[in-house]
Scaffold this motif. Structure first.
Motif, PDB file in Angstrom:
ATOM      1  N   MET A   1     -29.133 -18.920 -62.172  1.00 26.58           N
ATOM      2  CA  MET A   1     -27.560 -19.094 -61.547  1.00 26.58           C
ATOM      3  C   MET A   1     -27.469 -20.510 -61.828  1.00 26.58           C
ATOM      4  O   MET A   1     -28.189 -21.624 -61.968  1.00 26.58           O
ATOM      5  N   ALA A   3     -26.248 -24.177 -61.323  1.00 27.24           N
ATOM      6  CA  ALA A   3     -26.551 -25.720 -60.225  1.00 27.24           C
ATOM      7  C   ALA A   3     -25.418 -26.621 -60.359  1.00 27.24           C
ATOM      8  O   ALA A   3     -24.971 -26.806 -61.571  1.00 27.24           O
ATOM      9  N   GLN A  56     -31.703 -21.522 -49.359  1.00 28.12           N
ATOM     10  CA  GLN A  56     -31.745 -21.526 -50.627  1.00 28.12           C
ATOM     11  C   GLN A  56     -32.765 -20.178 -50.841  1.00 28.12           C
ATOM     12  O   GLN A  56     -32.266 -19.526 -51.835  1.00 28.12           O
ATOM     13  N   ASP A  57     -33.570 -19.827 -50.225  1.00 27.88           N
ATOM     14  CA  ASP A  57     -34.472 -19.037 -50.279  1.00 27.88           C
ATOM     15  C   ASP A  57     -33.565 -17.581 -50.142  1.00 27.88           C
ATOM     16  O   ASP A  57     -33.645 -16.678 -50.832  1.00 27.88           O
ATOM     17  N   GLN A  59     -30.407 -17.147 -50.019  1.00 28.94           N
ATOM     18  CA  GLN A  59     -29.514 -16.849 -51.068  1.00 28.94           C
ATOM     19  C   GLN A  59     -30.227 -16.115 -51.990  1.00 28.94           C
ATOM     20  O   GLN A  59     -29.449 -15.088 -52.529  1.00 28.94           O
ATOM     21  N   LYS A  60     -31.360 -16.304 -52.730  1.00 26.04           N
ATOM     22  CA  LYS A  60     -31.761 -15.602 -53.707  1.00 26.04           C
ATOM     23  C   LYS A  60     -32.192 -13.988 -52.950  1.00 26.04           C
ATOM     24  O   LYS A  60     -32.096 -13.045 -53.856  1.00 26.04           O
ATOM     25  N   TRP A  63     -28.848 -12.092 -53.239  1.00 31.25           N
ATOM     26  CA  TRP A  63     -28.493 -11.761 -54.739  1.00 31.25           C
ATOM     27  C   TRP A  63     -29.184 -10.482 -55.057  1.00 31.25           C
ATOM     28  O   TRP A  63     -28.723  -9.742 -55.701  1.00 31.25           O
ATOM     29  N   ASN A 189     -20.093 -22.944 -51.303  1.00 35.14           N
ATOM     30  CA  ASN A 189     -20.010 -21.595 -51.533  1.00 35.14           C
ATOM     31  C   ASN A 189     -18.508 -21.143 -51.686  1.00 35.14           C
ATOM     32  O   ASN A 189     -18.141 -20.466 -52.564  1.00 35.14           O
ATOM     33  N   SER A 195     -22.521 -16.610 -56.003  1.00 34.66           N
ATOM     34  CA  SER A 195     -23.312 -16.502 -57.174  1.00 34.66           C
ATOM     35  C   SER A 195     -23.872 -17.667 -57.766  1.00 34.66           C
ATOM     36  O   SER A 195     -24.755 -17.917 -58.523  1.00 34.66           O
ATOM     37  N   ARG A 197     -26.037 -21.242 -57.512  1.00 36.65           N
ATOM     38  CA  ARG A 197     -27.080 -21.546 -56.538  1.00 36.65           C
ATOM     39  C   ARG A 197     -26.981 -22.833 -55.813  1.00 36.65           C
ATOM     40  O   ARG A 197     -26.479 -24.004 -56.615  1.00 36.65           O
TER      41      ARG A 197
END
Length: 210
Positions: A1, A3, A56-57, A59-60, A63, A189, A195, A197
């Protein structure tokens, strides 16, 4: 993704430079009060780092959950279209039973995706609260330093007034600080889309210079 380097900055006062700048203007008791606030701030920063990494984790995880939803929705639509075009009434009934299973799995996947999104939103709220706490502690420290500097400036010898005039308090705070950079997730966001990162943060320490 994708950055980005979108960041915000917080200055973290470091008390070891105060006596050097103001030539003993601050009593040890005052320095200890400031140090206590700084330690509180450091603890909050540590908590913020932990929450941000969890965000952050998560968010993955979101996805992955969304990809599963997309895949199962596409599969369901393809099976449905194929059934309507190629099967007899008898064959269609048996296929419909299979389709029901697919739909059930799809609904379960949708529920799981919703849970992951809710957890992400909960972490966003936590991150916002802890970030506000860090900022408030920073402001408290600055106000504390400003207050005691102003008190001593009004009562101390002219040399101290001259020092205070030459070196503004905000400049002093910045010079004896670290630089805490981090992204505001809600703004990121909104600007870049979910989408993209969430970028990493960093704590930059720097030496005090008069």
């Amino acid at each position: 993704m994708e950055a980005t380097d979108v960041t915000m900055t917080i200055y973290i006062p470091r008390m070891y430079g105060i006596d050097y700048v103001f030539g003993g203007m601050f009593d040890k008791k005052i320095v200890k009060q400031c140090e206590k606030k700084i330690k509180e701030m450091e603890k909050e920063i540590k908590k913020h780092n932990q929450i941000y990494k969890k965000l952050q984790d998560q968010q993955k995880v979101c996805w992955l959950a969304n990809r599963k939803v997309t895949y199962k929705m596409d599969t369901s639509m393809k099976i449905n279209d194929y059934t309507e075009e190629n099967f007899s009434a008898h064959e269609e009934r048996s296929t419909r039973r299979a389709m029901n299973k697919v739909q059930k799995h799809l609904q379960e996947t949708l529920k799981q995706a919703k849970k992951t999104e809710q957890k992400y939103q909960h972490l966003l709220e936590q991150e916002s609260r802890i970030r506000s706490s860090v900022k408030k502690l920073e402001q408290d420290i600055v106000k504390m330093i400003e207050f005691y500097v102003n008190v001593r400036t009004r009562t101390a010898a002219p040399v101290n007034s001259k020092i205070h005039t030459i070196i503004p308090i905000q400049t002093v705070v910045q010079r004896m600080s670290s630089k805490y950079q981090f992204t505001v997730p809600q703004e990121f966001n909104k600007k870049n889309g979910f989408s993209a990162r969430l970028p990493d943060f960093e704590l930059i320490k720097r030496e005090f210079r008069k």
